[in-house]
Design an enzyme around this catalytic site. Structure first.
Site, PDB file in Angstrom:
ATOM      1  N   LYS A 277     -15.392  20.312  70.025  1.00 35.41           N
ATOM      2  CA  LYS A 277     -14.722  19.274  69.232  1.00 35.41           C
ATOM      3  C   LYS A 277     -13.717  18.495  70.078  1.00 35.41           C
ATOM      4  O   LYS A 277     -12.800  19.058  70.668  1.00 35.41           O
ATOM      5  CB  LYS A 277     -14.015  19.929  68.040  1.00 35.41           C
ATOM      6  CG  LYS A 277     -13.408  18.939  67.039  1.00 35.41           C
ATOM      7  CD  LYS A 277     -12.801  19.709  65.877  1.00 35.41           C
ATOM      8  CE  LYS A 277     -12.222  18.782  64.811  1.00 35.41           C
ATOM      9  NZ  LYS A 277     -11.623  19.557  63.702  1.00 35.41           N
TER      10      LYS A 277
ATOM     11  N   CYS B 194     -16.100  17.443  61.813  1.00 31.69           N
ATOM     12  CA  CYS B 194     -15.008  17.147  60.883  1.00 31.69           C
ATOM     13  C   CYS B 194     -14.198  15.911  61.270  1.00 31.69           C
ATOM     14  O   CYS B 194     -14.655  14.781  61.076  1.00 31.69           O
ATOM     15  CB  CYS B 194     -14.120  18.387  60.726  1.00 31.69           C
ATOM     16  SG  CYS B 194     -13.128  18.410  59.209  1.00 31.69           S
TER      17      CYS B 194
ATOM     18  N   GLU C 241     -17.887  23.880  59.479  1.00 31.76           N
ATOM     19  CA  GLU C 241     -17.041  24.036  60.649  1.00 31.76           C
ATOM     20  C   GLU C 241     -16.396  25.427  60.647  1.00 31.76           C
ATOM     21  O   GLU C 241     -15.990  25.927  59.605  1.00 31.76           O
ATOM     22  CB  GLU C 241     -15.955  22.965  60.622  1.00 31.76           C
ATOM     23  CG  GLU C 241     -14.953  23.028  61.756  1.00 31.76           C
ATOM     24  CD  GLU C 241     -13.851  21.994  61.621  1.00 31.76           C
ATOM     25  OE1 GLU C 241     -13.201  21.688  62.633  1.00 31.76           O
ATOM     26  OE2 GLU C 241     -13.642  21.480  60.489  1.00 31.76           O
TER      27      GLU C 241
END
Length: 258
Positions: A110, A144, A44
């Site tokens: 995200k 994540c 990430e």
């Protein structure tokens, strides 16, 4: 495609140093391609880290990096997945560009921002999931903290994902959460998971690495330690489909009840 060779490129992301990170990734992509990798997953925010003070400035580099990755992916015959900052007004998105042999096949921003570390103050949240149609098949992506929200991975699985890629910067001391959640996503969705974490000290946080490749039964078929490294493994699609036939979870679902 019957088999796919996947790689996770685990390294110590240098916070704010795009040139150093890009140099490392160029060389690592060459190494995994030489080992026969067709899919390469990066951590990430691999290009810049979470360098909040100059995040907007660093995000301006991303479009040029994408252009370079397009050329590299074509040269090395790779599908590349990893997240970088993408400009969005006075904030940025934490964005995955799925790059497939010289083509951009999808963008995912995200959705779930880790408010505990202030991500929601610096980043805008995405609002659309991505199942990328690639030369290797259908690849779903999450980033994540998204891992803690199983609904997203399940949606990708129901839409036909064969692999879920997980770029991450998942810090100590939550190693067992990382391991357990990754295996759970593979087990419950009966698919492959390729997860790439950062390692070493980045800013004030320590990262444990432990990048993993997990099969559709939830078995770890490759796992990194805490140091910089690349792990590779072959994903057998027929084995996945055979396992789904033996334990027909998708056919036994009763979504009308929940």
């Amino acid at each position: 495609m019957e088999t796919i060779t996947a790689a996770a490129i685990q390294f110590n992301v240098k916070q704010g140093d795009v040139d150093a990170n890009l140099t490392y990734v160029r060389e690592a992509l060459g190494r995994v391609a030489a080992q026969g990798a067709q899919l390469a997953v990066l951590p990430e925010m691999w290009s810049s880290g979470f360098s909040y003070r100059n995040l907007n400035e660093l995000a301006l580099r991303t479009s040029d990096i994408v252009e370079e990755l397009l050329a590299l992916s074509q040269e090395l015959k790779l599908v590349i997945v990893g997240s970088m900052p993408e400009p969005n007004g006075d904030k940025v998105f934490n964005t995955i560009h799925v790059i497939d042999n010289g083509k951009l096949t999808g963008i995912y921003r995200k959705m779930h921002l880790f408010s505990l570390l202030g991500e929601d103050k610096a980043f805008s949240g995405g609002d659309q999931w991505l199942l990328a149609e690639t030369s290797l098949g259908k690849i779903g992506v999450i980033i994540c903290y998204d891992l803690r929200f199983p609904e997203l991975s399940r949606r990708l699985a129901l839409e036909g994902a064969q692999i879920i890629c997980v770029p991450a910067q998942w810090p100590k001391p939550r190693q067992e959460h990382w391991r357990t959640l990754l295996r759970a996503r593979a087990i419950e969705n009966q698919l492959y998971v390729v997860a790439c974490n950062a390692c070493g000290t980045i800013g004030k946080l320590d990262f444990f690495g432990m990048s993993m490749i997990i099969d559709s039964k939830g078995e770890l078929i490759a796992e990194a330690g805490e140091e910089e490294c690349e792990i590779t493994e072959t994903l057998d699609m027929q084995e996945m489909y055979d396992w789904r036939a033996r334990i027909p979870c998708f056919g036994d679902r009763r979504p009308e009840l929940y």
